[in-house]
Design a protein around this motif. Structure first.
Motif, PDB file in Angstrom:
ATOM      1  N   LYS A 181      45.361   0.732  85.867  1.00  0.00           N
ATOM      2  CA  LYS A 181      44.807   2.041  86.263  1.00  0.00           C
ATOM      3  C   LYS A 181      43.425   1.904  86.906  1.00  0.00           C
ATOM      4  O   LYS A 181      43.099   2.611  87.841  1.00  0.00           O
ATOM      5  N   GLY A 182      42.603   1.007  86.383  1.00  0.00           N
ATOM      6  CA  GLY A 182      41.244   0.840  86.906  1.00  0.00           C
ATOM      7  C   GLY A 182      40.233   1.252  85.857  1.00  0.00           C
ATOM      8  O   GLY A 182      40.433   2.257  85.156  1.00  0.00           O
ATOM      9  N   ARG A 283      35.306  -1.208  76.666  1.00  0.00           N
ATOM     10  CA  ARG A 283      36.614  -0.941  76.037  1.00  0.00           C
ATOM     11  C   ARG A 283      36.499   0.247  75.094  1.00  0.00           C
ATOM     12  O   ARG A 283      37.378   1.083  75.021  1.00  0.00           O
TER      13      ARG A 283
HETATM   14  P1  FAD Z   1      45.143   4.427  78.851  1.00  0.00           P
HETATM   15  O1  FAD Z   1      45.227   5.367  80.005  1.00  0.00           O
HETATM   16  O2  FAD Z   1      43.799   4.021  78.319  1.00  0.00           O
HETATM   17  O3  FAD Z   1      45.998   4.995  77.653  1.00  0.00           O
HETATM   18  C1  FAD Z   1      47.224   5.672  77.877  1.00  0.00           C
HETATM   19  C2  FAD Z   1      47.853   5.999  76.531  1.00  0.00           C
HETATM   20  O4  FAD Z   1      48.282   4.786  75.893  1.00  0.00           O
HETATM   21  C3  FAD Z   1      46.896   6.645  75.545  1.00  0.00           C
HETATM   22  O5  FAD Z   1      46.802   8.028  75.752  1.00  0.00           O
HETATM   23  C4  FAD Z   1      47.537   6.271  74.228  1.00  0.00           C
HETATM   24  O6  FAD Z   1      48.623   7.128  73.940  1.00  0.00           O
HETATM   25  C5  FAD Z   1      48.040   4.867  74.503  1.00  0.00           C
HETATM   26  N1  FAD Z   1      47.049   3.841  74.125  1.00  0.00           N
HETATM   27  C6  FAD Z   1      46.186   3.212  74.937  1.00  0.00           C
HETATM   28  N2  FAD Z   1      45.441   2.317  74.269  1.00  0.00           N
HETATM   29  C7  FAD Z   1      45.843   2.392  72.994  1.00  0.00           C
HETATM   30  C8  FAD Z   1      45.448   1.712  71.801  1.00  0.00           C
HETATM   31  N3  FAD Z   1      44.474   0.780  71.793  1.00  0.00           N
HETATM   32  N4  FAD Z   1      46.085   2.039  70.649  1.00  0.00           N
HETATM   33  C9  FAD Z   1      47.054   2.987  70.630  1.00  0.00           C
HETATM   34  N5  FAD Z   1      47.467   3.662  71.732  1.00  0.00           N
HETATM   35  C10 FAD Z   1      46.872   3.362  72.887  1.00  0.00           C
HETATM   36  N6  FAD Z   1      40.600  -2.790  85.103  1.00  0.00           N
HETATM   37  C11 FAD Z   1      39.980  -3.078  86.270  1.00  0.00           C
HETATM   38  O7  FAD Z   1      39.340  -2.203  86.857  1.00  0.00           O
HETATM   39  N7  FAD Z   1      40.059  -4.345  86.815  1.00  0.00           N
HETATM   40  C12 FAD Z   1      40.798  -5.336  86.241  1.00  0.00           C
HETATM   41  O8  FAD Z   1      40.883  -6.430  86.790  1.00  0.00           O
HETATM   42  C13 FAD Z   1      41.467  -5.051  85.015  1.00  0.00           C
HETATM   43  N8  FAD Z   1      42.210  -5.978  84.402  1.00  0.00           N
HETATM   44  C14 FAD Z   1      42.953  -5.628  83.302  1.00  0.00           C
HETATM   45  C15 FAD Z   1      43.827  -6.556  82.726  1.00  0.00           C
HETATM   46  C16 FAD Z   1      44.631  -6.203  81.664  1.00  0.00           C
HETATM   47  C17 FAD Z   1      45.561  -7.216  81.072  1.00  0.00           C
HETATM   48  C18 FAD Z   1      44.577  -4.869  81.148  1.00  0.00           C
HETATM   49  C19 FAD Z   1      45.484  -4.436  80.028  1.00  0.00           C
HETATM   50  C20 FAD Z   1      43.694  -3.957  81.682  1.00  0.00           C
HETATM   51  C21 FAD Z   1      42.866  -4.317  82.745  1.00  0.00           C
HETATM   52  N9  FAD Z   1      41.971  -3.413  83.300  1.00  0.00           N
HETATM   53  C22 FAD Z   1      41.329  -3.734  84.467  1.00  0.00           C
HETATM   54  C23 FAD Z   1      41.668  -2.127  82.624  1.00  0.00           C
HETATM   55  C24 FAD Z   1      42.599  -1.037  83.098  1.00  0.00           C
HETATM   56  O9  FAD Z   1      42.307  -0.725  84.448  1.00  0.00           O
HETATM   57  C25 FAD Z   1      42.447   0.234  82.242  1.00  0.00           C
HETATM   58  O10 FAD Z   1      41.139   0.707  82.370  1.00  0.00           O
HETATM   59  C26 FAD Z   1      42.755   0.028  80.773  1.00  0.00           C
HETATM   60  O11 FAD Z   1      43.835  -0.838  80.586  1.00  0.00           O
HETATM   61  C27 FAD Z   1      43.093   1.383  80.101  1.00  0.00           C
HETATM   62  O12 FAD Z   1      44.248   1.957  80.661  1.00  0.00           O
HETATM   63  P2  FAD Z   1      45.722   1.831  80.017  1.00  0.00           P
HETATM   64  O13 FAD Z   1      46.683   1.786  81.153  1.00  0.00           O
HETATM   65  O14 FAD Z   1      45.791   0.661  79.112  1.00  0.00           O
HETATM   66  O15 FAD Z   1      46.004   3.118  79.174  1.00  0.00           O
END
Ligand code: FAD
Length: 301
Positions: A181-182, A283
């Motif tokens: 997502k970012g 985070r």
């Molecule tokens: P979110 O939109 O945070 O959550 C969606 C839903 O999932 C929540 O409403 C909840 O129901 C559930 N949920 C989420 N987290 C939890 C939890 N801990 N426990 C229980 N339920 C939960 N960003 C960058 O800008 N650049 C990068 O290079 C980058 N690399 C990444 C690499 C990896 C492997 C990952 C996983 C993320 C990376 N990110 C990076 C961060 C990413 O862009 C998001 O900001 C971050 O992952 C949060 O979004 P999400 O899709 O996990 O879900």
């Protein structure tokens, strides 16, 4: 209410960072950071591998302003690659171009990357270029294209909150891309601000890339997106070796295990290093509920 902005301010506080360093990772950070040294990171990866998870390690470093710092960062990446090889673990390397000098001197950054990719190629290790804020997007993609002329074991990451994500994804057909997502605060002129739009675009770019026959790493903790991707690959007959799921170390470990049990490939992003403070605060800012999780880590020390 505790907000993303609040943790963003904390993440850039030098005073708190200095304090936190003195406290050590007792803030609860050890649940989401695999230690401060390469050896600790490798031990963490070994444990993940034993659970059927593969990994990518990222040496945390916040800002690089000088040539010597960028070269030191490159040397550390190479030592990390050698450790991955020596430990015989199933693990990639993730890195940020700013830590290799992108803001200092673009050609220095390119040379550092060429050294890293040569070593990674020799050891058969894939290198992921994390995506940073919008100000670095064009420079990152442009440098990636140059590197790709010499090496195939490298791929960038794509942020679905960007309006141009689909266009960029289409232009990177055939490239191993991480889709997420970012994580940065971007202006409405370049990025969607509403979660439903960001979520919909994440699914969109994942589907575009998969239908283009290109390797796709789906990096999210969002079970709804994961379920939709599972349905999509089944319905479209996408081969298992064309995609993987990715999550951060210590996050939704039960979901990671469930996916492995279901037969999916899951890669855990393992951050380590002494500069854990900014990562940890970001985070918490993304999902303030994580503070409960962090406190649990603190109380269990
Ligand atoms: P979110 O939109 O945070 O959550 C969606 C839903 O999932 C929540 O409403 C909840 O129901 C559930 N949920 C989420 N987290 C939890 C939890 N801990 N426990 C229980 N339920 C939960 N960003 C960058 O800008 N650049 C990068 O290079 C980058 N690399 C990444 C690499 C990896 C492997 C990952 C996983 C993320 C990376 N990110 C990076 C961060 C990413 O862009 C998001 O900001 C971050 O992952 C949060 O979004 P999400 O899709 O996990 O879900």
């Amino acid at each position: 209410m505790v907000t993303r902005k609040f943790f963003s301010v904390l993440s850039s506080s030098q005073f708190l960072e200095n304090k936190a360093r003195n406290w050590g990772p007792k803030l609860g950070a050890t649940t989401v950071i695999a230690g401060e040294t390469i050896e600790e990171a490798m031990e963490a990866v070994r444990k993940l591998n034993a659970q059927g998870l593969c990994a990518t390690v990222d040496h945390l470093g916040e800002f690089v302003h000088k040539k010597e710092e960028a070269v030191a960062s490159k040397d550390y990446c190479i030592r990390t690659l050698e450790a991955i090889d020596a430990y015989g673990v199933d693990c990639n390397l993730s890195l940020k171009l700013t830590s290799l000098g992108l803001d200092v001197d673009r050609n220095l950054c390119r040379d550092n990357m060429l050294d890293i990719l040569a070593k990674a190629d020799e050891l058969n290790i894939f290198v992921r270029i994390d995506m940073e804020d919008y100000a670095h997007l064009d420079a990152t993609l442009e440098l990636f294209q140059e590197l790709r002329r010499s090496y195939q074991n490298v791929g960038p990451a794509m942020q679905s909150y960007l309006h141009r994500a689909e266009q960029d994804t289409r232009s990177l057909k055939g490239v191993n891309l991480r889709m997420m997502k970012g994580a940065y605060k971007e202006s409405p002129s370049v990025a969607y601000q509403k979660k439903p739009e960001v979520d919909a675009n994440l699914l969109n770019i994942i589907k575009v890339h998969l239908l283009n026959g290109s390797y796709t790493a789906v990096a999210t903790h969002d079970h709804n997106i994961i379920e939709e991707v599972k349905t999509f690959v089944r319905e479209q007959g996408i081969p298992d070796d064309l995609y993987e799921f990715q999550m951060l170390y210590g996050f939704r470990t039960e979901l990671q295990a469930q996916l492995v049990n279901e037969g999916y490939k899951v890669r855990v992003y393992v951050p380590f290093g002494e500069d854990w403070y900014g990562y940890f605060m970001r985070r918490l800012g993304e999902r303030p509920q994580n503070i409960v999780f962090a406190m649990r880590g603190l109380l269990s020390k």
